[in-house]
Design an enzyme around this catalytic site. Structure first.
Site, PDB file in Angstrom:
ATOM      1  N   LYS A 142     -10.396 -11.866 -12.503  1.00  0.00           N
ATOM      2  CA  LYS A 142     -11.543 -11.951 -11.592  1.00  0.00           C
ATOM      3  C   LYS A 142     -12.390 -10.684 -11.698  1.00  0.00           C
ATOM      4  O   LYS A 142     -11.887  -9.624 -12.074  1.00  0.00           O
ATOM      5  CB  LYS A 142     -11.069 -12.164 -10.155  1.00  0.00           C
ATOM      6  CG  LYS A 142     -10.539 -10.916  -9.472  1.00  0.00           C
ATOM      7  CD  LYS A 142     -10.480 -11.131  -7.967  1.00  0.00           C
ATOM      8  CE  LYS A 142     -10.301  -9.804  -7.243  1.00  0.00           C
ATOM      9  NZ  LYS A 142     -11.507  -8.959  -7.254  1.00  0.00           N
ATOM     10  N   LYS A 169     -14.522  -4.674  -8.320  1.00  0.00           N
ATOM     11  CA  LYS A 169     -15.217  -3.381  -8.210  1.00  0.00           C
ATOM     12  C   LYS A 169     -14.515  -2.319  -9.021  1.00  0.00           C
ATOM     13  O   LYS A 169     -15.137  -1.476  -9.642  1.00  0.00           O
ATOM     14  CB  LYS A 169     -15.182  -2.902  -6.751  1.00  0.00           C
ATOM     15  CG  LYS A 169     -16.253  -3.453  -5.885  1.00  0.00           C
ATOM     16  CD  LYS A 169     -16.352  -2.654  -4.602  1.00  0.00           C
ATOM     17  CE  LYS A 169     -15.108  -2.752  -3.735  1.00  0.00           C
ATOM     18  NZ  LYS A 169     -15.016  -3.991  -2.965  1.00  0.00           N
ATOM     19  N   LYS A 222       0.804  -1.221   0.000  1.00  0.00           N
ATOM     20  CA  LYS A 222       0.000   0.000   0.000  1.00  0.00           C
ATOM     21  C   LYS A 222       0.838   1.273   0.000  1.00  0.00           C
ATOM     22  O   LYS A 222       0.336   2.344  -0.330  1.00  0.00           O
ATOM     23  CB  LYS A 222      -0.962   0.015   1.188  1.00  0.00           C
ATOM     24  CG  LYS A 222      -2.060  -1.006   1.013  1.00  0.00           C
ATOM     25  CD  LYS A 222      -3.190  -0.818   1.989  1.00  0.00           C
ATOM     26  CE  LYS A 222      -4.302  -1.785   1.602  1.00  0.00           C
ATOM     27  NZ  LYS A 222      -5.350  -1.955   2.539  1.00  0.00           N
TER      28      LYS A 222
HETATM   29  P1  ATP Z   1     -11.070  -3.879  -5.746  1.00  0.00           P
HETATM   30  O1  ATP Z   1     -11.148  -3.942  -7.241  1.00  0.00           O
HETATM   31  O2  ATP Z   1     -11.216  -2.504  -5.199  1.00  0.00           O
HETATM   32  O3  ATP Z   1      -9.909  -4.648  -5.171  1.00  0.00           O
HETATM   33  P2  ATP Z   1     -12.740  -6.133  -5.183  1.00  0.00           P
HETATM   34  O4  ATP Z   1     -13.978  -6.362  -5.988  1.00  0.00           O
HETATM   35  O5  ATP Z   1     -11.557  -6.986  -5.488  1.00  0.00           O
HETATM   36  O6  ATP Z   1     -12.406  -4.600  -5.224  1.00  0.00           O
HETATM   37  P3  ATP Z   1     -12.288  -6.252  -2.346  1.00  0.00           P
HETATM   38  O7  ATP Z   1     -12.807  -5.110  -1.545  1.00  0.00           O
HETATM   39  O8  ATP Z   1     -10.842  -6.304  -2.720  1.00  0.00           O
HETATM   40  O9  ATP Z   1     -13.186  -6.326  -3.671  1.00  0.00           O
HETATM   41  O10 ATP Z   1     -12.667  -7.600  -1.636  1.00  0.00           O
HETATM   42  C1  ATP Z   1     -13.842  -7.757  -0.846  1.00  0.00           C
HETATM   43  C2  ATP Z   1     -14.095  -9.244  -0.658  1.00  0.00           C
HETATM   44  O11 ATP Z   1     -14.640  -9.790  -1.869  1.00  0.00           O
HETATM   45  C3  ATP Z   1     -12.854 -10.073  -0.360  1.00  0.00           C
HETATM   46  O12 ATP Z   1     -13.195 -11.044   0.619  1.00  0.00           O
HETATM   47  C4  ATP Z   1     -12.521 -10.747  -1.671  1.00  0.00           C
HETATM   48  O13 ATP Z   1     -11.876 -11.988  -1.497  1.00  0.00           O
HETATM   49  C5  ATP Z   1     -13.904 -10.939  -2.273  1.00  0.00           C
HETATM   50  N1  ATP Z   1     -13.869 -10.911  -3.738  1.00  0.00           N
HETATM   51  C6  ATP Z   1     -13.412  -9.896  -4.500  1.00  0.00           C
HETATM   52  N2  ATP Z   1     -13.566 -10.160  -5.803  1.00  0.00           N
HETATM   53  C7  ATP Z   1     -14.147 -11.396  -5.869  1.00  0.00           C
HETATM   54  C8  ATP Z   1     -14.562 -12.232  -6.962  1.00  0.00           C
HETATM   55  N3  ATP Z   1     -14.414 -11.842  -8.217  1.00  0.00           N
HETATM   56  N4  ATP Z   1     -15.136 -13.419  -6.668  1.00  0.00           N
HETATM   57  C9  ATP Z   1     -15.274 -13.812  -5.390  1.00  0.00           C
HETATM   58  N5  ATP Z   1     -14.906 -13.080  -4.318  1.00  0.00           N
HETATM   59  C10 ATP Z   1     -14.349 -11.889  -4.543  1.00  0.00           C
HETATM   60 MG    MG Z   2      -9.617  -6.667  -4.435  1.00  0.00          MG
END
Ligand code: ATP
Ligand code: MG
Length: 336
Positions: free
Chosen positions: A203, A206, A115
């Site tokens: 994957k 967000k 980070k």
């Molecule tokens: P960012 O793009 O900001 O990293 P993100 O969608 O990856 O957002 P996080 O906030 O990093 O989301 O993760 C929140 C939770 O969702 C974590 O427990 C992570 O393991 C889970 N998660 C994130 N993306 C996926 C996915 N594509 N499928 C299943 N679980 C997910």
């Molecule tokens: Mg993430």
């Protein structure tokens, strides 16, 4: 009674991936164990301010609790929902633990390295938040803390701080279970990874820029259905589950199974040998839009006041438990 503790991060609207991969499994675990465990579900708002939060923070905070309730989280007298900053013992405990944490071990935290890399200025909160996390856990004598792999190191730090403290002052803090035990308890098996709809080798995230890459929980059902219909597949013209060679098709099968709470093998068997991708897409589009329609109705049926009532009872409980543990810790340090 043992305690399960989990923090709900407040950020922008979750994706279907976040929901199916993280939120729904958490709700299942909470519901499964809340008759004979304390289940502490808290909003780590003090962790959130490590990076800038915007004016929608309080609204998003309420919404994130509503999402868990709409996902089926059952509330009983063992389920405690609270906001971290409404329990001042967290920051007090964090300070005390700071005084037994070493610069060396803190500097090895890979999250901090990730980070802070390449930034000209990094706030101290980013460096110190694993200690706050240890405080969050140790104040409630939590045994199980379901976290992703990225947090294993912080859980290990928590265990080390607790053991160091106990070694010096006696058995005052409960050492949370080892990560292997945590994983066993969560029964998650292989982690679920929903794929990006436009680029299924990645994957779903967000932060993905492409509008059609991800489904958000507040997408209209029609919009979500369109996104599924436009999902990237392949040209093999054969429906089968093969994440490596056919990630797009496999992702659709996976989504359909999870959203309908049907075993993946059953869904695969239904489609095995079929060749029309359009049929599968239509089916998944219907599953997703039906799910979103019901889900969004459930969300709008939950009032803000209902969430505030949960906070009121949860924070009363949390303050009582946390202050009691804090007092023991303060006494150990001759502060009381
Ligand atoms: P960012 O793009 O900001 O990293 P993100 O969608 O990856 O957002 P996080 O906030 O990093 O989301 O993760 C929140 C939770 O969702 C974590 O427990 C992570 O393991 C889970 N998660 C994130 N993306 C996926 C996915 N594509 N499928 C299943 N679980 C997910
Ligand atoms: Mg993430």
């Amino acid at each position: 009674m043992k305690t399960i503790l989990t923090g709900i991060r407040v950020n922008s609207e979750p994706t279907l991936g976040n929901f199916l991969g993280a939120m729904l499994p958490m709700v299942r675990i909470a519901n499964k164990h809340s008759l004979d465990h304390h289940v502490n579900i808290f909003i780590p708002d003090l962790h959130s301010i490590i990076s800038e939060v915007d004016g929608d923070f309080q609204k998003n905070l309420i919404n994130s609790i509503k999402i868990y309730l709409a996902a089926g989280l059952k509330i009983n007298e063992n389920v405690h929902v609270y906001r971290q900053s409404y329990v001042p013992a967290h920051s007090e405990m964090c300070w005390i633990l700071n005084c037994i944490a070493n610069m060396g071990e803190m500097s090895r935290m890979t999250q901090f390295k990730d980070k802070s890399e390449g930034k000209s200025s990094v706030n101290v909160g980013i460096f110190d938040y694993p200690v706050l996390m240890a405080a969050d856990i140790l104040l409630y004598s939590a045994n199980y803390v379901p976290v992703g792999e990225d947090q294993f190191q912080h859980l290990e730090l928590t265990r080390n701080l607790a053991m160091r403290f106990n070694h010096k002052f006696g058995e005052i803090l409960t050492v949370p279970e080892k990560t292997e035990e945590q994983v066993k308890f969560m029964e998650t098996g292989e982690p679920i990874r929903i794929r990006d709809l436009s680029n299924p080798t990645k994957k779903m995230s967000k932060s993905a820029i492409g509008e059609n890459s991800k489904i958000l929980l507040n997408d209209t059902p029609e919009k979500a259905a369109k996104k599924i219909m436009s999902a990237t597949t392949d040209s093999l013209a054969k429906i089968q589950y093969d994440m490596f060679n056919q990630p797009g098709i496999s992702n659709l099968l996976q989504i359909d199974a999870l959203i309908n709470n049907q075993p993946l093998q059953e869904v695969i068997a239904t489609w095995q040998g079929e060749t029309h991708y359009g049929d599968l897409k239509k089916r998944v589009a219907t599953s997703v839009s039906t799910f979103l329609t019901h889900f969004q109705e459930s969300i709008s049926a939950i009032s803000d006041d209902m969430v505030y009532e949960l906070f009121e009872t949860g924070e009363e409980y949390a303050n009582e438990v946390a202050n009691k543990k804090l007092l023991e810790v303060q006494k150990a340090f001759s502060l009381r």
